[in-house]
Design a protein around this motif. Structure first.
Motif, PDB file in Angstrom:
ATOM      1  N   LYS A 104       0.546  -1.373  -0.580  1.00  0.00           N
ATOM      2  CA  LYS A 104      -0.050   0.022  -0.121  1.00  0.00           C
ATOM      3  C   LYS A 104       0.620   1.056  -0.193  1.00  0.00           C
ATOM      4  N   ALA A 105       1.434   1.541   0.395  1.00  0.00           N
ATOM      5  CA  ALA A 105       2.793   2.312   1.084  1.00  0.00           C
ATOM      6  C   ALA A 105       3.584   2.825   0.066  1.00  0.00           C
ATOM      7  N   ARG A 106       4.616   1.725  -1.410  1.00  0.00           N
ATOM      8  CA  ARG A 106       4.763   0.988  -2.569  1.00  0.00           C
ATOM      9  C   ARG A 106       3.298   1.697  -3.631  1.00  0.00           C
ATOM     10  N   LYS A 107       2.587   1.873  -3.420  1.00  0.00           N
ATOM     11  CA  LYS A 107       1.178   1.732  -4.247  1.00  0.00           C
ATOM     12  C   LYS A 107       1.516   0.658  -5.736  1.00  0.00           C
ATOM     13  N   MET A 108       1.749  -0.219  -4.532  1.00  0.00           N
ATOM     14  CA  MET A 108       2.395  -1.752  -6.035  1.00  0.00           C
ATOM     15  C   MET A 108       1.244  -2.699  -5.886  1.00  0.00           C
ATOM     16  N   ARG A 109       0.819  -3.512  -6.876  1.00  0.00           N
ATOM     17  CA  ARG A 109       0.384  -4.833  -6.789  1.00  0.00           C
ATOM     18  C   ARG A 109       1.275  -6.237  -6.791  1.00  0.00           C
ATOM     19  N   LEU A 110       0.884  -7.079  -6.244  1.00  0.00           N
ATOM     20  CA  LEU A 110       1.418  -8.700  -5.999  1.00  0.00           C
ATOM     21  C   LEU A 110       2.281  -8.331  -7.360  1.00  0.00           C
ATOM     22  N   ARG A 111       2.124  -8.195  -8.612  1.00  0.00           N
ATOM     23  CA  ARG A 111       2.616  -8.887 -10.038  1.00  0.00           C
ATOM     24  C   ARG A 111       3.620  -7.518 -10.054  1.00  0.00           C
ATOM     25  N   ASP A 112       3.639  -6.399  -9.569  1.00  0.00           N
ATOM     26  CA  ASP A 112       4.954  -5.329  -9.566  1.00  0.00           C
ATOM     27  C   ASP A 112       6.319  -6.070  -9.279  1.00  0.00           C
ATOM     28  N   LEU A 113       5.779  -7.123  -7.880  1.00  0.00           N
ATOM     29  CA  LEU A 113       6.804  -7.589  -7.216  1.00  0.00           C
ATOM     30  C   LEU A 113       8.362  -7.733  -7.868  1.00  0.00           C
ATOM     31  N   ASP A 114       8.218  -8.583  -8.933  1.00  0.00           N
ATOM     32  CA  ASP A 114       8.731  -9.503 -10.487  1.00  0.00           C
ATOM     33  C   ASP A 114       9.529 -10.076  -9.981  1.00  0.00           C
ATOM     34  N   LEU A 115       8.879 -11.378  -9.080  1.00  0.00           N
ATOM     35  CA  LEU A 115      10.497 -12.008  -7.976  1.00  0.00           C
ATOM     36  C   LEU A 115       9.791 -13.477  -8.741  1.00  0.00           C
ATOM     37  N   PRO A 116      11.175 -14.431  -7.900  1.00  0.00           N
ATOM     38  CA  PRO A 116      10.939 -15.273  -9.019  1.00  0.00           C
ATOM     39  C   PRO A 116       9.444 -16.524  -8.284  1.00  0.00           C
ATOM     40  N   GLN A 117       8.059 -16.049  -8.287  1.00  0.00           N
ATOM     41  CA  GLN A 117       7.222 -16.820  -7.601  1.00  0.00           C
ATOM     42  C   GLN A 117       6.414 -16.325  -8.607  1.00  0.00           C
ATOM     43  N   SER A 118       5.331 -17.330  -8.236  1.00  0.00           N
ATOM     44  CA  SER A 118       4.023 -17.095  -8.995  1.00  0.00           C
ATOM     45  C   SER A 118       3.351 -15.842  -8.111  1.00  0.00           C
ATOM     46  N   GLU A 119       2.326 -15.147  -8.460  1.00  0.00           N
ATOM     47  CA  GLU A 119       1.229 -13.952  -8.266  1.00  0.00           C
ATOM     48  C   GLU A 119       0.696 -15.723  -7.217  1.00  0.00           C
ATOM     49  N   SER A 120      -0.004 -16.153  -7.259  1.00  0.00           N
ATOM     50  CA  SER A 120      -0.732 -16.889  -6.645  1.00  0.00           C
ATOM     51  C   SER A 120       0.317 -17.588  -5.343  1.00  0.00           C
ATOM     52  N   MET A 121       1.297 -17.611  -5.353  1.00  0.00           N
ATOM     53  CA  MET A 121       2.721 -18.279  -3.914  1.00  0.00           C
ATOM     54  C   MET A 121       1.960 -16.440  -3.772  1.00  0.00           C
ATOM     55  N   LEU A 122       2.274 -15.704  -4.117  1.00  0.00           N
ATOM     56  CA  LEU A 122       2.848 -14.174  -3.660  1.00  0.00           C
ATOM     57  C   LEU A 122       1.748 -13.636  -2.468  1.00  0.00           C
ATOM     58  N   SER A 123       0.553 -14.093  -3.207  1.00  0.00           N
ATOM     59  CA  SER A 123      -1.178 -13.608  -2.821  1.00  0.00           C
ATOM     60  C   SER A 123      -0.953 -14.408  -1.567  1.00  0.00           C
ATOM     61  N   MET A 124      -0.698 -15.756  -0.969  1.00  0.00           N
ATOM     62  CA  MET A 124      -1.264 -16.992  -0.622  1.00  0.00           C
ATOM     63  C   MET A 124      -0.472 -16.499   0.828  1.00  0.00           C
ATOM     64  N   ILE A 125       0.883 -15.674   0.122  1.00  0.00           N
ATOM     65  CA  ILE A 125       2.218 -14.971   1.205  1.00  0.00           C
ATOM     66  C   ILE A 125       0.830 -14.111   2.228  1.00  0.00           C
ATOM     67  N   LYS A 126       0.181 -12.951   1.167  1.00  0.00           N
ATOM     68  CA  LYS A 126       0.159 -11.703   1.403  1.00  0.00           C
ATOM     69  C   LYS A 126      -1.622 -11.515   2.125  1.00  0.00           C
ATOM     70  N   THR A 127      -1.433 -13.092   2.484  1.00  0.00           N
ATOM     71  CA  THR A 127      -3.108 -13.402   2.665  1.00  0.00           C
ATOM     72  C   THR A 127      -2.894 -14.028   4.315  1.00  0.00           C
ATOM     73  N   GLY A 128      -1.167 -14.566   4.449  1.00  0.00           N
ATOM     74  CA  GLY A 128      -0.792 -14.965   5.346  1.00  0.00           C
ATOM     75  C   GLY A 128      -1.443 -16.699   5.376  1.00  0.00           C
ATOM     76  N   ARG A 129      -1.620 -17.129   4.332  1.00  0.00           N
ATOM     77  CA  ARG A 129      -1.799 -18.762   3.479  1.00  0.00           C
ATOM     78  C   ARG A 129      -0.423 -19.895   3.408  1.00  0.00           C
ATOM     79  N   ARG A 130      -0.142 -18.914   3.398  1.00  0.00           N
ATOM     80  CA  ARG A 130       1.950 -19.932   3.278  1.00  0.00           C
ATOM     81  C   ARG A 130       3.080 -18.338   3.802  1.00  0.00           C
ATOM     82  N   ASN A 131       3.673 -18.889   4.341  1.00  0.00           N
ATOM     83  CA  ASN A 131       5.114 -18.852   5.003  1.00  0.00           C
ATOM     84  C   ASN A 131       6.238 -18.699   3.900  1.00  0.00           C
TER      85      ASN A 131
END
Length: 169
Positions: free
Chosen positions: A12-39
């Motif tokens: 929120k502070a960075r005005k970013m979305r998950l896809r903006d992170l450009d990490l070697p993880q799927s957006e689905s995996m990042l979403s699970m981290i963001k919601t606390g369902r994955r470490n």
């Protein structure tokens, strides 16, 4: 603060979305981290921290990596993150902590303390930790407000500590 909460705060502070992170993880995996369902996987944590470069994320990831031994990013109901408010709270806490440290005896051997003194010392350490949290929040707020990279400030500070020979590595 959980990694999920810190991730939401940081995005929120960075005005970013998950896809903006450009990490070697799927957006689905990042979403699970963001919601606390994955470490956060240990290999992804530094990348996530670097991409978000936010004090809340650094604090949350440090807490996870150390089993809860880390400085907290203060963002509760009664914390005003305006830079002037954080400065005032930080100064107030530092004055309190300084006064308490001056009063606390360092001469008495631990084995010589009675139960009451031992409880008082424990409370003293908890109060000092409050000061650490406010200092962390002050540094983070200043970085956020004035556009400094917290990672860059921390790296530069580490080099200063090495040059002073206050750390060995």
């Amino acid at each position: 603060m959980s990694v999920a909460h810190a991730m939401n705060t940081s995005l929120k502070a960075r005005k970013m979305r998950l896809r903006d992170l450009d990490l070697p993880q799927s957006e689905s995996m990042l979403s699970m981290i963001k919601t606390g369902r994955r470490n956060v996987a240990p290999d992804i944590a530094p990348l996530l921290a670097s991409k978000l470069d936010h004090p809340a994320m650094y604090a949350a990831l440090a807490s996870v990596a150390t089993g809860g031994v880390a400085v907290e990013w203060l963002d509760g109901k009664y914390v005003d993150h305006h830079r002037a408010a954080v400065k005032e709270m930080c100064l107030d806490e530092l004055q309190t902590v300084t006064s308490e440290i001056e009063k606390e005896s360092a001469a008495k051997l631990p084995a010589a303390e009675n139960e009451s003194e031992h409880k008082r010392r424990r409370q003293h350490l908890l109060d000092v930790m409050d000061g650490l949290c406010w200092i962390w929040t002050y540094v983070g707020t200043q970085c956020e407000e004035y556009g400094f990279s917290m990672q860059s400030i921390a790296q530069e500070h580490h080099q200063l500590l090495k040059s002073r020979q206050w750390v060995s590595e």
